[in-house]
Write an enzyme that holds these catalytic residues in place. Structure first.
Site, PDB file in Angstrom:
ATOM      1  N   LYS A  13      -5.878  -3.181  10.845  1.00 33.59           N
ATOM      2  CA  LYS A  13      -4.659  -2.672  11.496  1.00 33.59           C
ATOM      3  C   LYS A  13      -4.710  -1.154  11.631  1.00 33.59           C
ATOM      4  CE  LYS A  13      -1.904  -4.459   8.375  1.00 33.59           C
ATOM      5  NZ  LYS A  13      -2.934  -5.060   7.477  1.00 33.59           N
ATOM      6  N   ARG A  88       6.762  -7.114   6.403  1.00 28.13           N
ATOM      7  CA  ARG A  88       5.900  -7.972   5.586  1.00 28.13           C
ATOM      8  C   ARG A  88       6.659  -9.173   5.034  1.00 28.13           C
ATOM      9  NH1 ARG A  88       1.906  -3.679   4.320  1.00 28.13           N
ATOM     10  NH2 ARG A  88       0.168  -4.603   3.205  1.00 28.13           N
ATOM     11  N   ARG A 123     -14.146  -0.447   1.788  1.00 23.06           N
ATOM     12  CA  ARG A 123     -13.239   0.538   2.409  1.00 23.06           C
ATOM     13  C   ARG A 123     -13.246   1.847   1.620  1.00 23.06           C
ATOM     14  NH1 ARG A 123      -7.256  -0.915   4.312  1.00 23.06           N
ATOM     15  NH2 ARG A 123      -6.962  -1.701   2.206  1.00 23.06           N
ATOM     16  N   ARG A 157      -9.365   3.156  -2.661  1.00 28.85           N
ATOM     17  CA  ARG A 157      -7.968   2.929  -3.054  1.00 28.85           C
ATOM     18  C   ARG A 157      -7.918   2.111  -4.328  1.00 28.85           C
ATOM     19  NH1 ARG A 157      -4.670   0.927   2.151  1.00 28.85           N
ATOM     20  NH2 ARG A 157      -3.882  -0.505   0.583  1.00 28.85           N
ATOM     21  N   ARG A 168      -3.285  -9.623  -3.385  1.00 29.06           N
ATOM     22  CA  ARG A 168      -2.674  -9.191  -2.112  1.00 29.06           C
ATOM     23  C   ARG A 168      -2.825 -10.266  -1.041  1.00 29.06           C
ATOM     24  NH1 ARG A 168      -5.628  -3.710  -1.356  1.00 29.06           N
ATOM     25  NH2 ARG A 168      -4.412  -3.492   0.565  1.00 29.06           N
TER      26      ARG A 168
HETATM   27  P1  ADP Z   1      -3.265  -2.685   3.778  1.00 29.86           P
HETATM   28  O1  ADP Z   1      -3.755  -1.497   4.584  1.00 29.86           O
HETATM   29  O2  ADP Z   1      -4.304  -3.210   2.892  1.00 29.86           O
HETATM   30  O3  ADP Z   1      -2.632  -3.735   4.632  1.00 29.86           O
HETATM   31  P2  ADP Z   1      -0.951  -1.117   3.065  1.00 29.86           P
HETATM   32  O4  ADP Z   1      -1.418   0.283   3.005  1.00 29.86           O
HETATM   33  O5  ADP Z   1      -0.241  -1.549   4.314  1.00 29.86           O
HETATM   34  O6  ADP Z   1      -2.162  -2.100   2.798  1.00 29.86           O
HETATM   35  O7  ADP Z   1      -0.027  -1.444   1.831  1.00 29.86           O
HETATM   36  C1  ADP Z   1      -0.421  -1.137   0.510  1.00 29.86           C
HETATM   37  C2  ADP Z   1       0.652  -1.630  -0.447  1.00 29.86           C
HETATM   38  O8  ADP Z   1       1.897  -0.945  -0.175  1.00 29.86           O
HETATM   39  C3  ADP Z   1       1.001  -3.110  -0.335  1.00 29.86           C
HETATM   40  O9  ADP Z   1       0.126  -3.931  -1.097  1.00 29.86           O
HETATM   41  C4  ADP Z   1       2.442  -3.133  -0.882  1.00 29.86           C
HETATM   42  O10 ADP Z   1       2.469  -3.047  -2.295  1.00 29.86           O
HETATM   43  C5  ADP Z   1       3.008  -1.809  -0.324  1.00 29.86           C
HETATM   44  N1  ADP Z   1       3.647  -2.005   0.985  1.00 29.86           N
HETATM   45  C6  ADP Z   1       3.257  -1.449   2.175  1.00 29.86           C
HETATM   46  N2  ADP Z   1       4.060  -1.836   3.163  1.00 29.86           N
HETATM   47  C7  ADP Z   1       5.004  -2.656   2.610  1.00 29.86           C
HETATM   48  C8  ADP Z   1       6.090  -3.405   3.122  1.00 29.86           C
HETATM   49  N3  ADP Z   1       6.389  -3.393   4.429  1.00 29.86           N
HETATM   50  N4  ADP Z   1       6.828  -4.135   2.243  1.00 29.86           N
HETATM   51  C9  ADP Z   1       6.539  -4.154   0.935  1.00 29.86           C
HETATM   52  N5  ADP Z   1       5.517  -3.504   0.389  1.00 29.86           N
HETATM   53  C10 ADP Z   1       4.740  -2.750   1.214  1.00 29.86           C
HETATM   54  P1  ADP Z   2      -5.765  -2.597   7.363  1.00 32.93           P
HETATM   55  O1  ADP Z   2      -5.067  -1.362   7.886  1.00 32.93           O
HETATM   56  O2  ADP Z   2      -5.392  -3.843   8.114  1.00 32.93           O
HETATM   57  O3  ADP Z   2      -5.624  -2.742   5.889  1.00 32.93           O
HETATM   58  P2  ADP Z   2      -8.269  -1.119   7.837  1.00 32.93           P
HETATM   59  O4  ADP Z   2      -8.184  -0.646   9.253  1.00 32.93           O
HETATM   60  O5  ADP Z   2      -8.056  -0.131   6.765  1.00 32.93           O
HETATM   61  O6  ADP Z   2      -7.329  -2.429   7.650  1.00 32.93           O
HETATM   62  O7  ADP Z   2      -9.706  -1.826   7.672  1.00 32.93           O
HETATM   63  C1  ADP Z   2     -10.143  -2.312   6.402  1.00 32.93           C
HETATM   64  C2  ADP Z   2     -11.627  -1.926   6.192  1.00 32.93           C
HETATM   65  O8  ADP Z   2     -12.438  -2.659   7.100  1.00 32.93           O
HETATM   66  C3  ADP Z   2     -11.923  -0.454   6.445  1.00 32.93           C
HETATM   67  O9  ADP Z   2     -12.941  -0.063   5.555  1.00 32.93           O
HETATM   68  C4  ADP Z   2     -12.407  -0.434   7.897  1.00 32.93           C
HETATM   69  O10 ADP Z   2     -13.294   0.649   8.147  1.00 32.93           O
HETATM   70  C5  ADP Z   2     -13.119  -1.779   8.011  1.00 32.93           C
HETATM   71  N1  ADP Z   2     -12.990  -2.422   9.321  1.00 32.93           N
HETATM   72  C6  ADP Z   2     -11.924  -2.409  10.170  1.00 32.93           C
HETATM   73  N2  ADP Z   2     -12.157  -3.150  11.273  1.00 32.93           N
HETATM   74  C7  ADP Z   2     -13.405  -3.670  11.111  1.00 32.93           C
HETATM   75  C8  ADP Z   2     -14.233  -4.549  11.901  1.00 32.93           C
HETATM   76  N3  ADP Z   2     -13.815  -5.042  13.086  1.00 32.93           N
HETATM   77  N4  ADP Z   2     -15.442  -4.870  11.415  1.00 32.93           N
HETATM   78  C9  ADP Z   2     -15.874  -4.384  10.229  1.00 32.93           C
HETATM   79  N5  ADP Z   2     -15.146  -3.564   9.436  1.00 32.93           N
HETATM   80  C10 ADP Z   2     -13.933  -3.215   9.865  1.00 32.93           C
END
Ligand code: ADP
Ligand code: ADP
Ligand code: ZN
Length: 213
Positions: A13, A88, A123, A157, A168
């Site tokens: 995302k 979420r 990541r 992270r 998660r």
């Molecule tokens: P990812 O990039 O892996 O999807 P995020 O950075 O979006 O993770 O979120 C990291 C953590 O922050 C989540 O595991 C949760 O604990 C918290 N968080 C983020 N967005 C929300 C939300 N909309 N509602 C509740 N918790 C959230």
């Molecule tokens: P989210 O915001 O949904 O948690 P991220 O954009 O941070 O996801 O992506 C999670 C990890 O996967 C990062 O290390 C990113 O560089 C990698 N990544 C994202 N898209 C791809 C893809 N299409 N193929 C391989 N690795 C990816």
């Protein structure tokens, strides 16, 4: 355009959000990034969120809705925005409607659980600007282990370790995935395969949104 980027943690995302943001000139709003900033600043919100996030659980709806409301009220969001990581839960989606915000599209990135675990373990993030990399799939281009944007040493992270990632994913399937049916019913859901390389996924995302190169 008011867009929700939907998908499991680590689906891509943030990666795709950067691209859409540049193409459409609208900001990406990430609740996760805002919560991490609050932790870094040591605010009350940050203190409440820190242990919850470390376990992989969700921060309570009312706290997240509060920061989101304040962020969307800022000037740069008035021509549209990309929501990354919000909503979420179904109550969060309902809160968005209560705030009078109707989104144009919910783009869901489809990625399997096995791929998620692989992506999260590799990541790396920039602690300074939040840019995201992957040790294999998206390494920094200028200097090894340093951010291309600001030169900062990259970090992992704390919630990207294998045990927390499993939690998660379970939380995602239980609390967040039901939103797909919720938005499908409203006719807003568009799904995109997110399983392939970054460039291929970007191509599918552009196609789904009807945006050019
Ligand atoms: P990812 O990039 O892996 O999807 P995020 O950075 O979006 O993770 O979120 C990291 C953590 O922050 C989540 O595991 C949760 O604990 C918290 N968080 C983020 N967005 C929300 C939300 N909309 N509602 C509740 N918790 C959230
Ligand atoms: P989210 O915001 O949904 O948690 P991220 O954009 O941070 O996801 O992506 C999670 C990890 O996967 C990062 O290390 C990113 O560089 C990698 N990544 C994202 N898209 C791809 C893809 N299409 N193929 C391989 N690795 C990816
Ligand atoms: Zn950086």
């Amino acid at each position: 355009m008011k867009l929700i980027l939907f998908g499991p943690p680590g689906a891509g995302k943030g990666t795709q959000g950067e691209l859409i943001s540049a193409a459409l000139r609208i900001p990406t709003v990430s609740t996760g990034a805002m919560l991490r900033a609050a932790i870094k600043e040591g605010t009350e919100l940050g203190k409440k969120a820190e242990t919850v996030m470390a376990s992989g659980a969700l921060v309570p709806d009312e706290l997240v809705v509060g920061i989101l409301r304040d962020r969307l009220a800022q000037d740069d969001c008035k021509n549209g925005f990309i929501l990354d990581g919000f909503p979420r839960t179904i109550p969060q989606a309902e809160a968005l409607e209560t705030l009078g915000i109707s989104v144009d599209c919910v783009l869901s990135l489809e990625v399997s659980d096995e791929t998620i675990v692989e992506r999260m373990s590799g990541r790396r993030v920039c602690p300074s600007c939040g840019a995201t990399y992957h040790v294999l799939y998206n390494p920094p281009k200028k200097q090894a282990d340093r951010c291309d944007v600001c030169g900062e040493a990259l970090a992992q992270r704390p919630d990207d370790n294998a045990d927390v990632v499993r939690n998660r994913l379970a939380v995602y399937h239980r609390e967040t995935e039901p939103l797909k049916a919720y938005y499908e019913q409203k006719g807003l859901l568009r799904t995109v395969q997110g399983q392939d390389k970054v460039e291929e996924t970007s191509r599918l995302v552009r196609e789904a949104l009807g945006i050019g190169q």
